[in-house]
Design a protein around this motif. Structure first.
Motif, PDB file in Angstrom:
ATOM      1  N   ASP A 287      52.527 -52.184  -0.327  1.00  0.00           N
ATOM      2  CA  ASP A 287      52.134 -52.348   1.072  1.00  0.00           C
ATOM      3  C   ASP A 287      51.587 -53.748   1.334  1.00  0.00           C
ATOM      4  OD1 ASP A 287      49.715 -52.233  -0.161  1.00  0.00           O
ATOM      5  OD2 ASP A 287      48.991 -50.448   0.888  1.00  0.00           O
ATOM      6  N   GLY A 288      51.577 -54.575   0.291  1.00  0.00           N
ATOM      7  CA  GLY A 288      51.144 -55.966   0.443  1.00  0.00           C
ATOM      8  C   GLY A 288      51.816 -56.793  -0.630  1.00  0.00           C
ATOM      9  N   ILE A 289      52.426 -57.893  -0.231  1.00  0.00           N
ATOM     10  CA  ILE A 289      53.163 -58.700  -1.211  1.00  0.00           C
ATOM     11  C   ILE A 289      52.734 -60.158  -1.131  1.00  0.00           C
ATOM     12  CG2 ILE A 289      55.450 -59.612  -1.816  1.00  0.00           C
ATOM     13  CD1 ILE A 289      56.646 -56.957  -1.087  1.00  0.00           C
ATOM     14  N   PHE A 290      52.493 -60.711  -2.314  1.00  0.00           N
ATOM     15  CA  PHE A 290      52.180 -62.137  -2.425  1.00  0.00           C
ATOM     16  C   PHE A 290      53.356 -62.819  -3.105  1.00  0.00           C
ATOM     17  CE2 PHE A 290      50.040 -65.348  -5.381  1.00  0.00           C
ATOM     18  CZ  PHE A 290      50.054 -66.368  -4.434  1.00  0.00           C
ATOM     19  N   ALA A 291      53.906 -63.857  -2.461  1.00  0.00           N
ATOM     20  CA  ALA A 291      54.993 -64.604  -3.079  1.00  0.00           C
ATOM     21  C   ALA A 291      54.469 -65.994  -3.403  1.00  0.00           C
ATOM     22  CB  ALA A 291      56.191 -64.692  -2.144  1.00  0.00           C
ATOM     23  N   VAL A 292      54.801 -66.500  -4.578  1.00  0.00           N
ATOM     24  CA  VAL A 292      54.212 -67.762  -5.017  1.00  0.00           C
ATOM     25  C   VAL A 292      54.857 -68.985  -4.385  1.00  0.00           C
ATOM     26  CG1 VAL A 292      53.425 -66.817  -7.214  1.00  0.00           C
ATOM     27  CG2 VAL A 292      55.646 -67.970  -7.088  1.00  0.00           C
ATOM     28  N   ASN A 293      55.864 -68.790  -3.556  1.00  0.00           N
ATOM     29  CA  ASN A 293      56.318 -69.913  -2.745  1.00  0.00           C
ATOM     30  C   ASN A 293      56.893 -69.444  -1.418  1.00  0.00           C
ATOM     31  OD1 ASN A 293      59.196 -69.524  -2.941  1.00  0.00           O
ATOM     32  ND2 ASN A 293      59.065 -70.308  -5.030  1.00  0.00           N
ATOM     33  N   GLU A 294      57.179 -70.400  -0.566  1.00  0.00           N
ATOM     34  CA  GLU A 294      57.531 -70.098   0.814  1.00  0.00           C
ATOM     35  C   GLU A 294      58.907 -69.434   0.940  1.00  0.00           C
ATOM     36  OE1 GLU A 294      58.186 -73.624   3.272  1.00  0.00           O
ATOM     37  OE2 GLU A 294      56.985 -72.641   4.803  1.00  0.00           O
ATOM     38  N   THR A 295      59.851 -69.938   0.177  1.00  0.00           N
ATOM     39  CA  THR A 295      61.211 -69.405   0.293  1.00  0.00           C
ATOM     40  C   THR A 295      61.264 -67.953  -0.151  1.00  0.00           C
ATOM     41  OG1 THR A 295      61.970 -71.609  -0.267  1.00  0.00           O
ATOM     42  CG2 THR A 295      63.614 -69.873  -0.269  1.00  0.00           C
ATOM     43  N   TYR A 296      60.636 -67.666  -1.282  1.00  0.00           N
ATOM     44  CA  TYR A 296      60.633 -66.283  -1.757  1.00  0.00           C
ATOM     45  C   TYR A 296      59.981 -65.375  -0.714  1.00  0.00           C
ATOM     46  CZ  TYR A 296      61.734 -68.173  -6.410  1.00  0.00           C
ATOM     47  OH  TYR A 296      62.308 -68.811  -7.471  1.00  0.00           O
ATOM     48  N   ALA A 297      58.893 -65.848  -0.135  1.00  0.00           N
ATOM     49  CA  ALA A 297      58.189 -65.025   0.847  1.00  0.00           C
ATOM     50  C   ALA A 297      59.083 -64.771   2.060  1.00  0.00           C
ATOM     51  CB  ALA A 297      56.894 -65.724   1.275  1.00  0.00           C
TER      52      ALA A 297
END
Lengths: 339, 339
Positions: A246-256
DNA sequence: TTGAAAGCGCTAACAC
DNA sequence: GTGTTAGCGCTTTCAA
């Protein structure tokens, strides 16, 4: 090409010696007022400009800073470069920019080329391949020679040198805290393979935050993207299992951004079903739908600092040495619609 | 800093003359096999590398190409640079990149600095301010000197020189045709002020397409963005009148992405209510929701061509001259969800 | 007040 | 086969 005027031609033209011209051009009091005026007028008229190569060779100083980055199409690096340029420009330095394309061999070539007299100092963000290999001999050689060199963003682990880094660990920590503060408990992370130090640090910080809160990340909610394979597919795994985060952290902008699109395609609402936070210094986060909450990296700042450090080193070559410094650029949260 | 070995130190160390060392290092047959071996071994051992400054001065050739761009944070330019680098690299040239920041004065400074012996040729995309002023004396001076120089993307109108441009007019035309082919009749355009030549050309092509089809653009559906004012507000005017367009062409990626977001906020569905098409070579179009149809610019290609042209000019300085060329990089449509 | 000479690091024509 | 010399464009002692 028409030959440019040089000191010798001016001297011949005016019937004086080269050294007289040289001095006159710098308004030296050794030279008579009248001669000075004549020389200066002539130089101006023929638009004389000293040859920088000759000056560099003579002064053993090029007023050029070399910059080696892995990719110029990464927006973060262009922000850093514009930061470097800003400071360099103020201090009359120019930039020679080389691309390692994330390749070990190209990085070595770049370094060899730049350190053969072309530049006074070097700013480096290390190629992925070099980081994978763990081969840093080419850097150590320069460091031993006391060649002015500052690493930024992607730094060589365990090597004593001047460094400028983003506080990736703290950034990851804050990302975790933010998701928790929104009441999210089933957290996921989209990360990078081991050797990408910045990704690893962001992940580490993220885990620290959620462990403090007594929350756990299910193994299947931790996706480490291998760029050689299809990225969309790898991300999609987060949304195709029985449970979903229910919450996701992506380590860069493109992945997010990709993850947000994929989640929406799978029918999830952002941020109601899933909140997203990225790590970035880019233009994308403002243009996604919904706009993306991010940990801002301040690449421009990093460039400023790196340039300052290397220029300081250049000046200190002759004088006393200061010990190596590590400057940490802190991040901050820019909250937008995705959380 | 530890001094680097040079030919003189090697010569002294080995008890031979500098010229012997120089020749031995290039494996000249003038030098005895044994001496050659000794010299080469010594050079390798002490990691000797010739000083590029001295070489450049001697050979009157730097193997460096200067690049002046307005902004490095514009993704299009980074694509061009990577294209330039690709070709330059193959031919053993290095890049010296300077930023004009779209300022006339900085552009002049950059040019002066680079042409004082530091580079063999120059690649320039002109600063907005220069284009506004219409002052091209600094370019004409170089051209008269037959200094190798190639303009790309933003070129000086009415000046004879080598140029590489995107076929902006045709791109705009195709954008218009595409919208028409989707049955759109109330077309709008988001464009730039007069002096931005590329924007003007795209607009011109767009109008040509729709005039051929006997369609008209209502004056209020033509928005020319002034970047000093709030961009969102200016775009919003398209959606707040009695009538609204059902197809919009934006002359760049950011405007298109912003417009899509604003339209959606106003409750319009894309592409049902309004179709969008952008002009770009960026990463954004794949990440918007919905993904954006664009006219692809192929910046990498442009960089390749520009580098090839300037290198050709450099070689031809000594030989016969070929007439100035203008290379046109054609665009193509990348259709995505927004149409 | 001006100029000759040396040298930054390298190479190439020309001796020896 | 090896060395001397001059010169790329500039500056800086030192001598005149």
């Amino acid at each position: 090409m028409h030959k440019k005027v040089n000191i010798k031609t001016i001297a011949a033209e005016l019937g004086v010696s080269p050294s007289t011209v040289s001095k006159a051009l710098k308004d030296s009091h050794e030279i008579g007022v009248e001669t000075r005026a004549r020389v200066q007028a002539f130089a101006k008229m023929y638009n004389y400009k000293p040859n920088s190569l000759a000056l560099s060779l003579r002064n053993q100083k090029t007023m050029v800073i070399g910059v080696i980055i892995p990719q110029i199409t990464h927006h973060f690096f262009t922000r850093v470069i514009s930061g470097i340029e800003f400071v360099a420009n103020q201090k009359d330095y120019n930039l020679m920019i080389c691309l390692s394309k994330d390749e070990y061999e190209k990085e070595i070539q770049n370094i060899e080329m730049l350190t053969n007299g072309s530049v006074d100092g070097l700013l480096i963000s290390i190629a992925n391949e070099t980081l994978e290999k763990g081969e840093f001999g080419h850097f150590e050689r320069l460091l031993n020679q006391e060649f002015p060199i500052v690493f930024f963003d992607r730094i060589p682990p365990g090597i004593q040198a001047d460094k400028v880094i983003v506080d990736d660990e703290a950034g990851g920590y804050n990302a975790g805290k933010l998701l928790l503060s929104k009441g999210r408990k089933k957290l996921g992370i989209i990360s990078t393979p081991e050797h990408v130090t910045v990704g690893v640090l962001r992940e580490k910080g993220f885990y620290r935050a959620i462990q403090e809160a007594g929350v756990e990340v299910l193994p299947q909610f931790n996706v480490k993207i291998e760029e050689k394979f299809d990225i969309d597919n790898q991300i999609d795994q987060l949304f195709t299992q029985k449970e979903f985060p229910d919450g996701i952290f992506a380590v860069n902008e493109t992945y997010a951004a990709l993850a947000m699109k994929i989640a929406q395609k799978r029918g999830f609402h952002i941020p109601r079903d899933i909140a997203f936070i990225g790590f970035t210094d880019g233009v994308i986060s403002r243009l996604t739908t919904p706009t993306m909450t991010t940990i801002a990296q301040h690449g421009h700042n990093m460039g400023n600092k790196a340039a300052e450090l290397v220029i300081q080193r250049i000046y200190e070559q002759e004088n006393d040495k200061t010990p190596y410094q590590t400057v940490v650029i802190s991040t901050n949260i820019v909250e937008r619609e995705s959380t």
